[in-house]
Design an enzyme around this catalytic site. Sequence first.
Site, PDB file in Angstrom:
ATOM      1  N   HIS A  71       0.812  -1.102  -0.147  1.00 16.93           N
ATOM      2  CA  HIS A  71       0.112  -0.195   0.118  1.00 16.93           C
ATOM      3  C   HIS A  71       0.867   1.153   0.106  1.00 16.93           C
ATOM      4  O   HIS A  71       0.798   1.981  -0.987  1.00 16.93           O
ATOM      5  CB  HIS A  71      -0.932  -0.022   1.114  1.00 16.93           C
ATOM      6  CG  HIS A  71      -1.374   1.272   1.666  1.00 16.93           C
ATOM      7  ND1 HIS A  71      -2.415   2.043   0.815  1.00 16.93           N
ATOM      8  CD2 HIS A  71      -1.126   1.986   2.663  1.00 16.93           C
ATOM      9  CE1 HIS A  71      -2.556   3.292   1.455  1.00 16.93           C
ATOM     10  NE2 HIS A  71      -2.034   3.176   2.351  1.00 16.93           N
ATOM     11  N   HIS A  95       4.392   6.474   5.226  1.00 15.53           N
ATOM     12  CA  HIS A  95       3.243   7.354   6.120  1.00 15.53           C
ATOM     13  C   HIS A  95       2.458   6.704   7.109  1.00 15.53           C
ATOM     14  O   HIS A  95       1.849   7.051   7.885  1.00 15.53           O
ATOM     15  CB  HIS A  95       2.517   7.761   4.919  1.00 15.53           C
ATOM     16  CG  HIS A  95       1.407   6.726   4.304  1.00 15.53           C
ATOM     17  ND1 HIS A  95       1.644   6.027   3.203  1.00 15.53           N
ATOM     18  CD2 HIS A  95       0.251   6.433   4.803  1.00 15.53           C
ATOM     19  CE1 HIS A  95       0.494   5.357   3.068  1.00 15.53           C
ATOM     20  NE2 HIS A  95      -0.322   5.564   4.005  1.00 15.53           N
ATOM     21  N   GLU A  99       2.211   5.494  12.835  1.00 12.67           N
ATOM     22  CA  GLU A  99       0.761   4.965  13.375  1.00 12.67           C
ATOM     23  C   GLU A  99       0.626   3.647  13.648  1.00 12.67           C
ATOM     24  O   GLU A  99       0.419   3.107  14.863  1.00 12.67           O
ATOM     25  CB  GLU A  99      -0.364   5.464  12.484  1.00 12.67           C
ATOM     26  CG  GLU A  99      -1.552   5.329  13.081  1.00 12.67           C
ATOM     27  CD  GLU A  99      -2.670   5.839  12.317  1.00 12.67           C
ATOM     28  OE1 GLU A  99      -2.456   5.912  11.090  1.00 12.67           O
ATOM     29  OE2 GLU A  99      -3.790   6.197  12.984  1.00 12.67           O
ATOM     30  N   ASP A 100       1.190   2.867  12.807  1.00 16.79           N
ATOM     31  CA  ASP A 100       0.895   1.195  12.781  1.00 16.79           C
ATOM     32  C   ASP A 100       1.894   0.463  13.088  1.00 16.79           C
ATOM     33  O   ASP A 100       1.783  -0.761  13.620  1.00 16.79           O
ATOM     34  CB  ASP A 100       0.414   0.880  11.508  1.00 16.79           C
ATOM     35  CG  ASP A 100      -0.908   1.758  10.766  1.00 16.79           C
ATOM     36  OD1 ASP A 100      -1.432   2.001  11.574  1.00 16.79           O
ATOM     37  OD2 ASP A 100      -1.007   1.240   9.468  1.00 16.79           O
ATOM     38  N   ASP A 162      -2.271   8.323  -0.594  1.00 15.56           N
ATOM     39  CA  ASP A 162      -2.891   7.359   0.468  1.00 15.56           C
ATOM     40  C   ASP A 162      -4.368   6.902   0.017  1.00 15.56           C
ATOM     41  O   ASP A 162      -4.743   5.936  -0.202  1.00 15.56           O
ATOM     42  CB  ASP A 162      -2.589   7.831   1.884  1.00 15.56           C
ATOM     43  CG  ASP A 162      -3.401   6.925   2.893  1.00 15.56           C
ATOM     44  OD1 ASP A 162      -3.011   5.706   2.732  1.00 15.56           O
ATOM     45  OD2 ASP A 162      -3.780   7.551   3.738  1.00 15.56           O
ATOM     46  N   ASP A 282     -23.381  12.273 -25.074  1.00 13.24           N
ATOM     47  CA  ASP A 282     -23.057  12.682 -26.564  1.00 13.24           C
ATOM     48  C   ASP A 282     -22.620  14.018 -26.808  1.00 13.24           C
ATOM     49  O   ASP A 282     -22.981  14.756 -27.842  1.00 13.24           O
ATOM     50  CB  ASP A 282     -24.490  12.405 -27.412  1.00 13.24           C
ATOM     51  CG  ASP A 282     -24.845  10.933 -27.690  1.00 13.24           C
ATOM     52  OD1 ASP A 282     -23.599  10.356 -27.230  1.00 13.24           O
ATOM     53  OD2 ASP A 282     -26.008  10.792 -27.951  1.00 13.24           O
TER      54      ASP A 282
HETATM   55 MN    MN Z   1      -2.332   4.877   4.409  1.00 13.10          MN
END
Ligand code: MN
Length: 730
Positions: A71, A95, A99-100, A162, A282
């Site tokens: 990702h 990024h 956080e993760d 992201d 159209d």
């Molecule tokens: Mn992300």
Amino acid sequence: MDYSPSLLGSSLLGLIPGSSERRAPGRHELLAKVEDYLPAEQVERVRSAIEFGAAAHLGQKRRSGEPYIAHPLAAAGLLADLRLDADTIVAAILHDVIEDTPAAKEDVAARFGNDVAEIVDGVTKLDQIQFKSREEAQAESFRKMLLAMVRDLRVIMVKLADRTHNMRTIGSMSPQRRRQIARETLEIYAPVAERLGLYSMKLELEDLGFRALYPERYRVIERALKRARGNQKEFLGKIEKALKEALKKAGIEGEVESREKHLYSIYRKMRRKRALLAQVVDVYGLRILVDSPDTCYRALGVVHATYRPMPGRFKDYIAIPRVNGYQSLHTTLFGPNAVPIEVQIRTRDMHGVAESGIAAHWKYKAGATGSDSAQQERARAWISHLMEMQASGNAEEFIESVKVDLFPDKVYVFTPKGAILRLPRGATVVDFAYAVHTDIGNRCVAAKVDRRLSPLRTVLRNGQTIQIITAKGASPNPTWVNFVATAKARSAIRHYLRSLRRTEAVELGRQLLDAALADFNLSVDDLDAQLIDAALKEFSLKDRDELLQQIGLGERLAPLVARRLLPSDTTVSGRTTPLTVAGTEGLLVSYARCCHPIPDDPIIAFLSSGRGIVIHRETCANVEDYHKHPDKWLPVVWKEDLTRYFSSEVRIETANKVGMLAAISAAVAGTDTNIGEAAVAQGDGEISTITLEVEVKDRKHLARIVRTIRKMPGVLRVARTQSSRGEAAG
Ligand code: MN
């Protein structure tokens, strides 16, 4: 460069079996993209970031089952397509790391530099804002907040990349979450991308958001568009050829290309114009790219000479660019069989801005040594240039929004229910409380800021959620006026205090008048209604409370009013009954700072017009005024059995010894006395003078303190402070 080889990355690499390719799908595509435009040492940084990121996200999987690192690498790839600088690419790769994963911001800063760490941190903070369940009407505020919250616009670019990748892979989300993310994308992120001129990203976010939110409508339009494209191909080719030849004949170098129609813009057009799908689909779209603005207008002439222009459809966005800097000429032609053809004419430079907008300013340029702040500066200059261009046009809204976006003088905060409030910078919890409701402001006692108990004077920051704690019977504190930032809070506090003063003034007025009437063995309630009415008429007052209020505020003298209200046969005695004071009267009875009266002191009250009464000691030097204005002074006595404490002052002369003030303070505190202020004045030579403010019950209490101090070694003299003339009598 503060780049250093990734220690964590390589050490982990050694432990993990398998190629880095298996752990980092998309790694090669990304590297190929950056190798195209970044110099070797920057490519090395990107490579190192990939290793660091892959190690940090090791073992994490996306919902789709892919390794997580896929990702961030895909998001970074989107930014590499815009040819953004290495910091942006590295930040995109990392990024989600703060956080993760356990890798802290400091780690990222040490390895990849402060700018990268700040961008990653900014993205992390944006992620913490919860947009769910916000009202549609607030979307614009959110967009502004989003822009206001970041100092470095590259944070937004990483966030948009992201989001774009998350939208591409939204299929693995639950339907409910999918709709929520899609709505947020359409309401918040696509408009932000548009505001920054990131046009291709905006289009993709819109189409992906549209597909996720309304899959059925998306499919219908997609099918119709595909069919139309097939039919249009030959027809469009004819028109392209005709225009190319006409331009060539006029000696204009230019490219003519057909334009992609985007599903979401078709959908919006249908809704806006209540048009049928066929009418919108159209419509043919062409774009002509030339080399200079002058040529744009010449090309326009050629185009209009080839096919008849539709009246009222010409727009000159070159002379008056759009809010985000977009420049182009737009016109609509009647093609063969009167089929409408929409044509855009612009220079290649304008086309570049139209596609990537503000990102153009972070494009990597070989040999550019400009620091990041210089790049920021250029971006800001770009914006202010836009503002200048817009200043002559009808674009106040634009200027206003850019001001809020980039020079934020506002903070955006949330109520516990998620409503957004905009307050001026410097606003406090009290301002917030009054912004919610005047009653909330008047009764607030504390607050929770992001769920943490915080004092009322706390200054608010963007994105915080504020919960106000109120209490029954609580009232505004006059000192709030000193720190509130909004006019609403200030005037509400003042208004409350004024009305409080009025209530207290009526009460004090009644006591003063009662005291004056007591000389005649009467009280306010005994008075004859007719006499009162007559007096009110004479004074031009509307009711009895207004009269009492004026007496309480010192604007009218109670003994004179009393006399006016007496039945004519009353005999006047020479004695006056004193008013009793207890120290709990409120705003309109105050105790003079010049002589600090305390219970058991003989006292006297001064009527101060508009401010109520001020209690002085009879021995106070300021009481000499008594002889000049005898009508302004009232006899008062202390009430019995007072419970409150009064402030008094003692003056101590001591030998100049180290620690004298501390020793005295400790001794006084030992007598169960609160100390207010203490001041030391260094005298000449061996003596210094300490002035100590103490809270006492009465004269006995004060005498005990004086005795305690007098017994201390080093103390030469101690006495209660005598007032001197000249200090304010109140
Ligand atoms: Mn992300």
